[in-house]
Design a protein around this motif. Structure first.
Motif, PDB file in Angstrom:
ATOM      1  N   ILE B 326      62.515  58.119  15.559  1.00  0.00           N
ATOM      2  CA  ILE B 326      63.369  57.688  14.447  1.00  0.00           C
ATOM      3  C   ILE B 326      63.189  56.181  14.245  1.00  0.00           C
ATOM      4  O   ILE B 326      63.111  55.431  15.216  1.00  0.00           O
ATOM      5  N   MET B 327      63.148  55.739  13.001  1.00  0.00           N
ATOM      6  CA  MET B 327      63.101  54.302  12.713  1.00  0.00           C
ATOM      7  C   MET B 327      64.399  53.664  13.222  1.00  0.00           C
ATOM      8  O   MET B 327      65.479  54.189  12.923  1.00  0.00           O
ATOM      9  N   PRO B 328      64.329  52.567  13.961  1.00  0.00           N
ATOM     10  CA  PRO B 328      65.555  52.027  14.569  1.00  0.00           C
ATOM     11  C   PRO B 328      66.695  51.775  13.586  1.00  0.00           C
ATOM     12  O   PRO B 328      67.835  52.133  13.860  1.00  0.00           O
ATOM     13  N   PHE B 329      66.376  51.195  12.423  1.00  0.00           N
ATOM     14  CA  PHE B 329      67.467  50.888  11.501  1.00  0.00           C
ATOM     15  C   PHE B 329      68.012  52.133  10.813  1.00  0.00           C
ATOM     16  O   PHE B 329      69.081  52.099  10.207  1.00  0.00           O
ATOM     17  N   ALA B 330      67.261  53.246  10.872  1.00  0.00           N
ATOM     18  CA  ALA B 330      67.737  54.486  10.252  1.00  0.00           C
ATOM     19  C   ALA B 330      68.601  55.290  11.220  1.00  0.00           C
ATOM     20  O   ALA B 330      69.176  56.311  10.853  1.00  0.00           O
ATOM     21  N   LEU B 331      68.670  54.825  12.461  1.00  0.00           N
ATOM     22  CA  LEU B 331      69.364  55.577  13.511  1.00  0.00           C
ATOM     23  C   LEU B 331      70.801  55.930  13.130  1.00  0.00           C
ATOM     24  O   LEU B 331      71.223  57.081  13.237  1.00  0.00           O
TER      25      LEU B 331
END
Lengths: 287, 345
Positions: B326-331
């Motif tokens: 998962i993209m970190p900021f999309a977590l």
């Protein structure tokens, strides 16, 4: 004697009722109230259904308010129509409702028993919009609870209108009772010589790894075994996370189980028990 | 362990002192009976590795460390009795399972080895994998001590981040008073449920009294520090996840200076079909999965390439040489979406 008395009383009340002159304006007024009420109730239901679709988990909590709001709109509309036609005092109102009741009793019995059924459904909530129900021999998702009838969408995409008074005479089964998750029963029949332990493990794992399943303390799952003379039955009970996906869930678990069962050398039985689907029964009765 | 040594490590593990103490207590308590196995549960990027490093440091002579990086099969499981040390520390135990038929066999074997062993097992798990396994196979029963890493609050985050710099090294640029108007902030409080030993993290609204008073007439103007407002904003965007917060901090910091306007947040409008939601939930709970594992989980019914393309295209998932995460900021947005659609239980 009594008849004469009653007719005198009603005639008096009717004479005293300040009924307004019925002219084009009044008719237009009544018609516009009916149209406005219809539009408001349609809009309310349209907006709330759309809101509920976006809301996810609490879908059914939103839709359950729709019938109540619709009833409210029509009651208000009826009130405005009555005071537009007459300007009743309390006594007149009571007398009027007595007459009205008698008229209903004789002429519009069925229609009004449907309306009363609708009110009972709204308050007693044997089912709500969004539930999967069986009413009589009809199974499907409740799409709308109207004043007169309940609309059910069957798995074959037919829209069935069930009169609301059915709830007085027929049992009503709700598969999920307002919840979005619903228990699904999946049966697999295997050859009597097959290894039941392996088959149970495979079905259990197919159930818990399904993409449609929801498992928690509130939504437990179980896998059961039963032996019959010509076959063994493995039964899994688990909850689908959205009741609209019940058939996808069942099909996915069954398909993946059989693919794995075949790899494990487990065969289907030579004699298969008649399924409820084949005899035209609703899926909900296979319990 | 000497007291001086204990005090020394306390400085490096800001925010997780309580968890470290819980773990060391459990290890010290272990007597002659059954070993007290420990499970450490945390969301992705919320400090699991920090806690693991600390345990390795404290018990350096007793620990055998085994980090798992990908899904392992039965033959890859070592014989734990022959390993050195009396504490086996295994990181990312979610890699012991796969969400396919037969995907629990490795975990079954592992749990059997664990309960028949005399060694203490310290295992770390992804929260969502743990909840899944807890519902499906009651994995809680194998671990007497379960330590859950909770979300951080802004003051703690400030402490964590600023501990990496010298005092006065960072400049906080004031972008104007209007940006400071935050009358409340969301914090995460740990609440112990009555009658059970479990502790849950409850989002809580904390009113910013200073700012409210400041808004009232005839009150003395109380200046709220720009630092606090900046950390409040970072923590709110990161939803209390320290890993994401540090990434956001690093991305917003320019020449050792940070301002409120430099902290930008990408917005996500997530709309997924059941297949995409399922694969996303699997990636979130495994943290990093190889394409071949994903295609085994997806099965023949699903077009996994299309699903992965859609997830990457929406900026939710990244492809790191065949491993998807998962993209970190999309977590935060992904977790919220999956909870709302009941993909995470």
């Amino acid at each position: 004697m009594a008849d004469t008395l009653l007719s005198n009383v009603t005639a008096d009340v009717a004479m005293e009722l300040p009924i307004k002159t019925i002219d084009t304006n009044l008719i237009l007024y009544i018609v516009s109230i009916i149209i406005i009420a219809y539009v408001i109730s349609y809009l309310l239901s349209f907006i709330l259904v759309h809101v509920s679709e976006r809301i996810g988990w609490y879908r059914t909590s939103v839709t359950m308010t729709i019938p109540l709001l619709k009833l409210l709109v029509y009651m208000v509309a009826l009130y405005y129509i009555i005071i537009a036609v007459i300007e009743p005092s309390l006594t007149q109102m009571i007398a009027f409702s007595g007459l009205f009741g008698a008229a209903i009793g004789f002429g519009l019995k069925d229609l009004f028993s449907d309306i009363v059924g609708g009110i009972v459904i709204i308050f007693e909530k044997p089912y709500q919009i969004g539930d999967k129900v069986t009413i009589g021999d009809k199974y499907g998702e409740v799409k709308d609870i109207g004043i007169r009838s309940t609309r059910i969408q069957t798995p074959a995409d037919e829209l069935v209108s069930v009169p609301n008074n059915t709830i007085f005479s027929q049992p009503v089964t709700s598969g999920n009772a307002g919840d979005l998750a619903m228990m699904i029963v999946i049966d697999l029949f295997i050859h009597p010589d097959s290894d039941a332990d392996t088959a149970m493990k495979i079905l259990k794992e197919a159930l818990v790894t399904s993409k449609y399943v929801i498992i928690s303390k509130r939504y437990p799952y179980t896998v059961l075994f039963e032996d019959f003379p010509f076959y063994k039955r493995i039964r899994a009970k688990g909850y689908v996370n959205d009741l609209r996906l019940e058939f996808e869930f069942k099909s996915e678990v069954t398909r993946r189980s059989w693919a794995e069962l075949k790899k494990a050398g487990i065969r289907p039985p030579s004699i298969v028990p008649p399924s409820a689907d084949m005899s035209g029964q609703s899926p909900a009765t296979i319990l | 362990m000497a007291d001086g040594e204990k005090a020394a490590f306390a400085g490096n593990v800001i925010g997780i002192e309580r968890e470290i103490k819980e773990i060391t207590d459990a290890i010290e308590r272990s007597g002659s009976g059954a070993p007290p196995h420990i499970a450490i549960i945390a969301e992705p990027m919320s400090g699991r590795t920090t806690i693991v490093d600390e345990i390795r440091r404290i018990y350096s002579d007793r620990v055998h460390y085994l980090p798992l990086k990908f899904v392992i099969n039965q033959s890859a499981l070592p014989d734990f009795s022959s390993l050195p040390g009396d504490i086996i520390l295994i990181e990312n135990c979610q890699f012991l399972t796969t969400r396919v038929i037969g995907g629990f066999d490795v975990l079954d074997t592992f749990l059997h080895m664990q309960i028949t062993s005399k060694k203490i097992f310290i295992t770390t798990w992804n929260t969502y994998s743990w909840h899944y396994l807890s519902s499906v196979m009651n994995i809680d029963a194998y671990f007497p001590t379960i330590v859950t890493l909770t979300r951080m609050d802004a003051p703690l985050l400030k402490q964590v981040i600023l501990s990496r710099y010298k005092s006065g090294e960072i400049r906080f640029v004031d972008g104007g008073a209007d940006e400071r108007a935050m009358f409340f902030s969301v914090i995460h409080q740990s609440v112990r449920l009555p009658f059970t030993a479990t502790e849950i993290s409850v989002p809580w609204i904390k009113l910013n009294f200073i700012l409210i008073l400041h808004g009232l007439p005839r009150k003395k103007r109380v200046q709220i520090s720009i630092e606090d407002v900046i950390f409040e904003k970072i923590n709110r965007i990161a939803r209390g996840n320290p890993g994401v917060a540090i990434l956001l901090w690093n991305a917003s910091l320019k020449d050792n200076a940070i301002s409120l306007s430099a902290i930008t947040v990408s917005s996500y409008s997530i709309s997924l079909d059941p297949d995409e939601s399922f694969i996303l939930s699997v990636i979130l709970s495994m943290e990093s999965l190889h394409a071949k594992d994903l295609s085994a989980i997806a099965g023949s019914e699903m077009d996994i390439e299309r699903v992965l393309y859609r997830l990457i295209q929406q900026g939710l998932v990244r492809d790191d040489t065949g491993y998807y995460s998962i993209m970190p900021f999309a977590l935060g947005p992904v977790t919220e979406y999956l909870k709302k659609t009941r993909r995470l239980w």
